[in-house]
Design a protein around this motif. Structure first.
Motif, PDB file in Angstrom:
ATOM      1  N   HIS A  83       0.850  -1.192   0.000  1.00 31.22           N
ATOM      2  CA  HIS A  83       0.000   0.000   0.000  1.00 31.22           C
ATOM      3  C   HIS A  83       0.889   1.247   0.000  1.00 31.22           C
ATOM      4  O   HIS A  83       1.891   1.302   0.734  1.00 31.22           O
ATOM      5  N   PRO A  84       0.551   2.267  -0.792  1.00 32.20           N
ATOM      6  CA  PRO A  84       1.358   3.490  -0.807  1.00 32.20           C
ATOM      7  C   PRO A  84       1.515   4.115   0.578  1.00 32.20           C
ATOM      8  O   PRO A  84       2.598   4.613   0.919  1.00 32.20           O
ATOM      9  N   GLU A  85       0.450   4.081   1.396  1.00 30.87           N
ATOM     10  CA  GLU A  85       0.543   4.645   2.742  1.00 30.87           C
ATOM     11  C   GLU A  85       1.525   3.851   3.605  1.00 30.87           C
ATOM     12  O   GLU A  85       2.269   4.421   4.412  1.00 30.87           O
ATOM     13  N   ALA A  86       1.543   2.522   3.416  1.00 25.59           N
ATOM     14  CA  ALA A  86       2.489   1.694   4.165  1.00 25.59           C
ATOM     15  C   ALA A  86       3.919   2.037   3.773  1.00 25.59           C
ATOM     16  O   ALA A  86       4.814   2.113   4.623  1.00 25.59           O
ATOM     17  N   ALA A  87       4.145   2.252   2.485  1.00 19.46           N
ATOM     18  CA  ALA A  87       5.489   2.611   2.018  1.00 19.46           C
ATOM     19  C   ALA A  87       5.946   3.929   2.631  1.00 19.46           C
ATOM     20  O   ALA A  87       7.092   4.053   3.100  1.00 19.46           O
ATOM     21  N   ARG A  88       5.059   4.918   2.643  1.00 12.81           N
ATOM     22  CA  ARG A  88       5.419   6.216   3.212  1.00 12.81           C
ATOM     23  C   ARG A  88       5.685   6.110   4.714  1.00 12.81           C
ATOM     24  O   ARG A  88       6.634   6.713   5.231  1.00 12.81           O
ATOM     25  N   ASP A  89       4.862   5.337   5.407  1.00 11.26           N
ATOM     26  CA  ASP A  89       5.022   5.178   6.848  1.00 11.26           C
ATOM     27  C   ASP A  89       6.321   4.464   7.197  1.00 11.26           C
ATOM     28  O   ASP A  89       7.078   4.911   8.070  1.00 11.26           O
ATOM     29  N   ILE A  90       6.601   3.357   6.510  1.00 13.26           N
ATOM     30  CA  ILE A  90       7.817   2.593   6.788  1.00 13.26           C
ATOM     31  C   ILE A  90       9.058   3.422   6.472  1.00 13.26           C
ATOM     32  O   ILE A  90      10.035   3.420   7.225  1.00 13.26           O
TER      33      ILE A  90
END
Length: 303
Positions: free
Chosen positions: A109-116
């Motif tokens: 997920h794009p949000e997961a990528a940004r968060d990680i």
């Protein structure tokens, strides 16, 4: 391997690769074939055997990769696996990371990528590029993958020569998360194409014409495409091993499309229908079978 004027050996960055699945093994092999020294790690060490025989150095855990490599490539199944590799007790975040760079080929997920990416930067100073790929195992083996990347432009250029040893194209799509968003657009097209081609191929077969001739008959016309030429023969001939991709993988991505579409008020009726077809396929055929086995859903006598 010795250093040469071509940028390999002593003049090259130290490389690592984490995750040796269907895509990781052939991608890592292309780095070795290009002459780069490579440290590798995988949960199942048995999958690393052929790469070790080709010259890779197998290490004990992800932390060992982070300690030795300046550029760390990664391709794992989902965001949960990425989280564990990065923030687990022997993960990438457990060592100093300033000046080092992770290139994540996983589709999450794009949000997961940004968060990680943000959490890793805060934890040890390591930078992040989300760089999902398209082209399947065939593209990984042949080095014809398309890579869509999100991250800092300077970081993208730093990894470009190494990525292009594994891929035909690397496109910088914007800041962190943009690569994952581009992959979702890719999966809308690929998932719908699989469903439509399965439908057209079954129609041809049921109507009594040779469905195997569709790629030849439609070549050069508006219906021609790489999926047409690649997928239809496999469906007609029942070639599903090795799989081009698992049903569970394309379904995961299409479900992520639905989530992002809801958040952005974007109608995605075709992708939603394709997701339901793959969900039926998962229930009927299993999560780990070739995604093209959805062709079998419309023929009760198929085994």
């Amino acid at each position: 391997m010795t250093g040469t004027g071509d940028g390999k050996g002593s003049r090259a960055e130290k490389l690592g690769y984490l995750g040796l699945g269907m895509m990781g093994v052939p991608m890592a092999r292309r780095l070795l074939d290009a002459g780069y020294e490579l440290a590798i790690w995988n949960r199942s060490a048995a999958k690393a055997k052929s790469l070790v025989e080709a010259g890779a150095k197998l290490v004990a855990d992800a932390r060992s990769i982070a300690e030795s490599a300046s550029i760390i490539f990664m391709c794992v199944t989902d965001a949960t696996a990425v989280e564990e590799v990065v923030f687990g007790s022997t993960g990438l975040a457990s060592v100093p990371g300033k000046g080092k760079l992770v290139v994540d080929f996983s589709s999450i997920h794009p949000e997961a990528a940004r968060d990680i990416a943000a959490r890793l930067k805060s934890a040890n100073g390591m930078n992040w590029i989300d760089a999902p790929v398209s082209g399947g195992t065939k593209g990984a083996e042949e080095g014809t993958l398309a890579v869509m990347a999100g991250g800092d432009a300077t970081d993208i250029e730093r990894v470009r020569p190494y990525v292009l040893a594994m891929a035909r194209r690397l496109t910088h799509m914007g800041p962190t998360g943009a690569g994952q968003m581009t992959k979702l657009c890719n999966q809308v097209i690929v998932g719908c194409a699989m469903a439509v081609l399965a439908e057209a191929t079954r129609l041809a077969s049921n109507a009594g014409i040779d469905a195997g001739k569709l790629p030849e008959a439609l070549a050069g016309g508006f219906a021609d495409s790489i999926p047409l030429q690649l997928f239809v023969p496999r469906m007609v001939q029942g070639i599903h091993s090795p799989p081009l991709g698992h049903i569970a993988t394309i379904l995961k991505d299409l479900d992520t499309v639905a989530d992002v579409a809801q958040a952005t008020s974007t109608p995605v009726p075709m992708a939603s229908l394709a997701a339901q077809i793959f969900r039926l396929g998962k229930a009927a055929r299993g999560a780990d079978v070739d995604a093209l086995e959805i062709y079998k859903l419309s023929a009760a006598k198929e085994s």
